[in-house]
Scaffold this motif. Sequence first.
Motif, PDB file in Angstrom:
ATOM      1  N   GLY A 147      -2.568   2.251   6.837  1.00 55.99           N
ATOM      2  CA  GLY A 147      -1.914   1.316   5.953  1.00 55.99           C
ATOM      3  C   GLY A 147      -1.245   1.935   4.745  1.00 55.99           C
ATOM      4  N   ARG A 173       0.809  -6.301   4.113  1.00 57.33           N
ATOM      5  CA  ARG A 173       1.763  -5.213   4.358  1.00 57.33           C
ATOM      6  C   ARG A 173       2.622  -5.534   5.578  1.00 57.33           C
ATOM      7  NH1 ARG A 173       1.558  -0.503   7.469  1.00 57.33           N
ATOM      8  NH2 ARG A 173       2.742   1.261   6.639  1.00 57.33           N
ATOM      9  N   GLN A 194       5.253  -8.036   4.597  1.00 52.76           N
ATOM     10  CA  GLN A 194       6.326  -7.396   3.837  1.00 52.76           C
ATOM     11  C   GLN A 194       7.269  -6.615   4.745  1.00 52.76           C
ATOM     12  OE1 GLN A 194       4.498  -5.001   0.821  1.00 52.76           O
ATOM     13  NE2 GLN A 194       3.656  -6.759  -0.312  1.00 52.76           N
ATOM     14  N   VAL A 238       7.812   3.366   5.198  1.00 49.42           N
ATOM     15  CA  VAL A 238       6.445   3.258   5.720  1.00 49.42           C
ATOM     16  C   VAL A 238       5.947   4.643   6.051  1.00 49.42           C
ATOM     17  CG1 VAL A 238       4.991   2.272   7.491  1.00 49.42           C
ATOM     18  CG2 VAL A 238       6.974   0.991   6.651  1.00 49.42           C
TER      19      VAL A 238
END
Length: 912
Positions: free
Chosen positions: A341, A412, A415, A439
């Motif tokens: 993450g 996340r 988003q 990312v």
Amino acid sequence: MPEITPVGRKPNTNKRSWHRKASRPVSGWLAALLIVAIVSPWISQSRWLLVHMVTLGVATTSIMVWGQYFTEAILHNNLTDADRRRQVLRIRLLTAGIVVTFVGIVATQPWVTVVGAAIVGSMLTWYAFALAHQARHALPGRFDSTVWFYCAAACLLPLGATLGAIMAFSPIEPWRTRLLVAHQALNLLGFVGLTVIGTLMTLWPTVLRTKMQPAQDRHGKVSLYVMLIAVVVTTIGALCGLWWLAALGVTAHIVGICIVLGDLVACAVNKPPRDFPGFTMGAAICWMLVWLVWLAWKLAAKGNGLLADDIFTLSVPVIVGFLLQLLIGAMSYLMPMVMGGGPKIVRATNAKMHAFGALRATITNAGLVLWVLAMGSWTRRIGMVMAVIGLATFLPATVAMVRTAVPMLKERGRQMAAQKVASKEGDNPDSGKGPTPTVPSDRSAVAGTTSQSVEPAPTAPPDRRSFVGAFAGLATALTAAAVGHRLDQNAPRDDAKGPTAVVGNVAPTGHTTTVAVIAKGMRYHPGTITVPAGDQLIVEITNKDPNQVHDLQFANGAHSPRLAPGAHATVEAGVITGPTEGWCTIVGHKSMGMVLNVKVNDMSGTDNPDHHSEPVNPRRKIDLTKAPGKGFKTRDAVLPPLPAGRVHTITLTTEDSVQEIAPETTINAMTYNGRYMAPVIHARIGDQMRVHLVNKATMGHSLDFHAGTVSPNEVMRTIAPGQELDYNFTLHRAGIWLYHCSTMPMSAHIAAGMFGAVIVPPHDLPRADREYYLVQSETYLSEHNGAEINTAKIANETPDLTMFNGHANQYVFEPLKAKVGERVRIWVLAAGPSRGCSFHVVGTQFDTVFKEGAYTLKRGNPEGGGSQALDLTSAQGGFVEMVFEEPGRYTFVNHSFVEMERGAKGFIEVTA
């Protein structure tokens, strides 16, 4: 075999989802381990379960999960969904095999254990081939040799599982000890040791967030090769009984670890551990070295006197301290990394997983130290609870980590989805605010396996907080030790085998009384010692009996190992506040008076006049209508033929063995040549017997042949374990003669199975069509299967079973055979140890009776008489003959019907 995805092709798989599925059994085993640790006093085989829940349940499953993870990281492989499904299936089958193994051990069903071990071994073999397939199809890399060691380690466990399955059949000494040491060498030193060191070589620097040492990869390869050779040497030495070679193998294993340990220490010097994974993994390495040094010392010091109980001493606390602690520390570091993450989420999940790390690690290891070193039972229990609690905090920490990670990962994901939609529509919601966040790609949790640096998320608590946590943990441990010490001083020590060990409330003096005690001639010398009230008692015991094995156990559980002749041990009996006693636990020795009385100043001892006797349990209820167990082989009652020649050489080997003597009823038997009731010997008058006795049991044994006429001084002496003697005699007279162990107490050794018969036919004995032998004996059972005989029942003459040829009803289900008109001769001996026999065959009469060397009735006698029973007292024998006139099933019994109802019964199936 796994399918390797070609470079450039993105696999259709979710690595985090696979880890969650594959790791579920680990969480289940940890929860089960916590439950078993709490309720262990009430569970059969609790120590075995605790050890194997860690080694098989938690460790083996974790190794299979994380071994695959590290293999992918090292080889830069990507696997497909099909590969993932096979891996999850393999782990589920492994779990099933482990459960089957546990059921077999707890239920004492060895063949069930064999099935479970076969499943476990098969899954590890499959796992090894899967890793090898991935390694063969990968490009060469810096650490790819580690994967091959994973494969080698996985191939060792099936071998260790095979030895473990053999041990489920309760092998006798020395094989019990040999198999145990070889089993631990293959599983702990081999499977676990190779995997752990191969992983730490790359994982330890990553956990510390520091660089590897320049030669660390090269040293790791050398270390793994040395350890692999050491495992082979240790296993061969153990199986061959070459304990010096096994000790050399363990020492070589230590050397192999030390080759890479220098690099691991250098990494820790550069960046000391600052969080829970670093603390626990470092402590686990220390416990591993402590155990290996201790094991090497035991193997070298004990030599041929080594027993399995010696190896069990540190098994549970060290396996918990080394293996379980290492796994929990490694998973505490790896699980947040796998959840992923990005740095922000990893920092948050690490904060939950590593919370109060110094406190948890200190409580765990301080508890383990108390567990190992404490003399009192309460202190030891408190130490065990501390260690369990310290490690069990991993479970709520994991839950807290997941609860923190899941919302953050979902947010996340939302988003990223919004950014993707905005990008497609050309309307970036963050335009004007800077570039779109990228990312971060997956980062390896293994140092040196990727060109990208691992995100050094600043998750470690400040040094001050670590210091406070460690100090609090140490204070907790010291408080627990003080509480345990106080409880050990004040707690009454009761034991079913001895009087209370504490009378009144006496404050400890802080002094120690040391007493030297000699074990000899079924007595302790001195037999009574006096200790000042409140003193701690230490007994230095030496076995000066030239042939017998002895030990010493106190009512509070303090005990010595079994001591061979000349051996010495120290027993710390604890603080003595009232009269107590110690005794020898060798079967029958306590009942013969081998008791050490401990008096306290002017306090009187127990008033129980029978405190030297063992408790008398009620007779066992045994269903004699059931058939013998499937693994039982009915003894062939047909008289063996006369051997050729006139000089006969026979070897009798004494062994301990768990034997079935009635349906669903087993005993820890003492045997000649491995079976309850020794072989029957058939020879002629004038034949010479050359008997060689070898003692491979755990206590002293001997021989007494009633068929010989020799001085007993030399040939009937007791020999210690590992010794041998020759017993030569000539058969001068006819009869069926008893032979048995004459080591005291003789009744116990005979009742435990050490008896047999020598059949010497009289001159000119006419031929019979069929000739059988039946040796009657009785035995006295303890409450549980597989236990030693109950000597108190022998003294009270309350047998549980009366048997022919060593089993209570074997000839009910497999009758003897005869035909109408055939002459049948049956030799009968009452072996005792105490009961006689009135032998009778229902439905026929004896026309010939030979008892104790002479005919009392001959066929065709002028009186026209017959006989209905052959009456024998203990150690008497003879034979009877009969001719059946009609077909049918004829019952033979001891006509003392209470003996018949205890199992002295069988059938003769007569056909036309």
